[in-house]
Design a protein around this motif. Structure first.
Motif, PDB file in Angstrom:
ATOM      1  N   SER A 147       0.817  -1.211   0.000  1.00 23.99           N
ATOM      2  CA  SER A 147       0.000   0.000   0.000  1.00 23.99           C
ATOM      3  C   SER A 147       0.853   1.265   0.000  1.00 23.99           C
ATOM      4  O   SER A 147       0.477   2.273  -0.620  1.00 23.99           O
ATOM      5  CB  SER A 147      -0.945   0.002   1.205  1.00 23.99           C
ATOM      6  OG  SER A 147      -0.217  -0.067   2.420  1.00 23.99           O
ATOM      7  N   HIS A 188      -1.634  -8.124  -5.818  1.00 26.41           N
ATOM      8  CA  HIS A 188      -2.309  -6.828  -5.687  1.00 26.41           C
ATOM      9  C   HIS A 188      -2.426  -6.100  -7.035  1.00 26.41           C
ATOM     10  O   HIS A 188      -2.274  -4.874  -7.119  1.00 26.41           O
ATOM     11  CB  HIS A 188      -1.606  -5.940  -4.652  1.00 26.41           C
ATOM     12  CG  HIS A 188      -1.764  -6.435  -3.240  1.00 26.41           C
ATOM     13  ND1 HIS A 188      -0.759  -7.119  -2.585  1.00 26.41           N
ATOM     14  CD2 HIS A 188      -2.815  -6.370  -2.379  1.00 26.41           C
ATOM     15  CE1 HIS A 188      -1.180  -7.451  -1.366  1.00 26.41           C
ATOM     16  NE2 HIS A 188      -2.422  -7.024  -1.224  1.00 26.41           N
ATOM     17  N   GLU A 191      -5.388  -3.566  -7.110  1.00 25.47           N
ATOM     18  CA  GLU A 191      -5.065  -2.292  -6.470  1.00 25.47           C
ATOM     19  C   GLU A 191      -4.203  -1.418  -7.383  1.00 25.47           C
ATOM     20  O   GLU A 191      -4.388  -0.195  -7.448  1.00 25.47           O
ATOM     21  CB  GLU A 191      -4.352  -2.533  -5.140  1.00 25.47           C
ATOM     22  CG  GLU A 191      -5.244  -3.117  -4.048  1.00 25.47           C
ATOM     23  CD  GLU A 191      -5.471  -4.626  -4.172  1.00 25.47           C
ATOM     24  OE1 GLU A 191      -6.133  -5.191  -3.286  1.00 25.47           O
ATOM     25  OE2 GLU A 191      -4.985  -5.239  -5.154  1.00 25.47           O
TER      26      GLU A 191
END
Length: 305
Positions: A147, A188, A191
């Motif tokens: 993230s 991911h 994302e």
């Protein structure tokens, strides 16, 4: 510098990049798997880049720079690539891969503190932005983007670049028909898609597969360069694909206002014709567009004597 010619509807590219991947160098010039002469493969690739007479805005190396992350391997890589980059007057954009070790890469290739921080960066190449992401995961061979790195990328993309943005990363956000690569895929991806969708990202440059591949991710074209060390013999059934010492290649990336092309350049010494050359191009340049069609496009009349 060789002349640029525009005989079609497109002007010469605004930017040219050289996309190279997966040299997998080892300390002391050792052979990879006691079989592949990776130093020689890299040297042949660099010679082939020089032979194209391209004047690139950058050389982009998309990961697995060193096979074991050894300090001497990074030093050997620098000593091989940096002189060519200086000759071509362009930067080298180094991208981390799963075989790289962040501390050694940062210290011995980038002159940075030897930490486990991701190896990322942004380059402004006369209005074309290149952003390097670090998809390596310390201690693992699959890829991932956490993230924090995705937030960093989102911040970088807030303001568009005049010629748009290219992302450079090791693990491609694409499926592979070769089962072994799906185990080592990038995590991911949804994302990442959320971050780049609707931005000025025009293309993604990647490596990892050891064969050339192309696809689309979140509406963005993805181009995977093959390797300089060894390639995958994808002529075999998918479950039996293995490495071979053949078909090494790099890519020339030509950036135009409305499109980007990726040309796979084989690193090979093969007999080549001599019909086309500077004299032929100069001859065509002296003609009008219609005269060029008459001189080069028109077929002979099959009914003429």
């Amino acid at each position: 510098m060789p002349a640029s010619y525009a005989f079609g509807r497109h002007a010469p590219a605004s930017h040219v990049l050289v996309h190279v991947s997966d040299p997998h160098l080892l300390a002391g010039g050792e052979r990879l798997g006691e079989r592949y002469d990776v130093d020689a493969g890299l040297a042949r690739t660099l010679a082939a880049i020089r032979d194209t007479q391209a004047r690139p805005s950058a050389i982009v190396m998309t990961g697995d720079l060193a096979d074991l992350g050894e300090p001497d391997a990074y030093l050997r890589l620098r000593s091989a690539v940096e002189p060519l980059a200086a000759e071509l007057d362009c930067p080298v954009i180094w991208v981390a891969g799963n075989h790289d070790e962040r501390p050694a890469m940062r210290e011995h290739l980038l002159d940075l503190a030897p930490t486990q921080l991701p190896v990322t960066g942004t380059w402004d190449l006369d209005g074309l932005r290149v952003i390097a992401l670090d998809t390596s995961v310390p201690g693992w061979h699959h890829g991932d983007l956490d993230s924090e790195q995705l937030d960093w990328l989102r911040d970088q993309l807030r303001k568009p670049a005049p010629h748009g943005t290219l992302l450079a990363m090791h693990h491609p956000p694409l499926p592979s028909h070769v089962p072994l690569f799906d185990i080592l895929e990038l995590r991911h991806q949804d994302e990442l898609a959320d971050v780049i969708r609707g931005t000025d990202v025009r293309g993604i440059l990647a490596g990892h597969l050891h064969y050339s591949a192309h696809g689309v991710f979140a509406g963005v074209p993805v181009s995977v360069a093959s390797a300089t060390c060894y390639t995958m013999n994808v002529a075999r059934p998918a479950v039996a694909v293995n490495g071979m010492d053949a078909a090494q290649a790099f890519q020339l990336v030509h950036v135009h206002p409305d499109t980007i092309t990726h040309t796979v350049v084989p690193v090979t010494d093969a007999p080549t014709g001599a019909f086309f050359g500077p004299e032929w191009a100069e001859q065509m340049a002296r003609l009008s567009p219609q005269e060029r069609l008459e001189a080069f496009s028109r077929k002979p009349d099959p009914h003429s004597a």
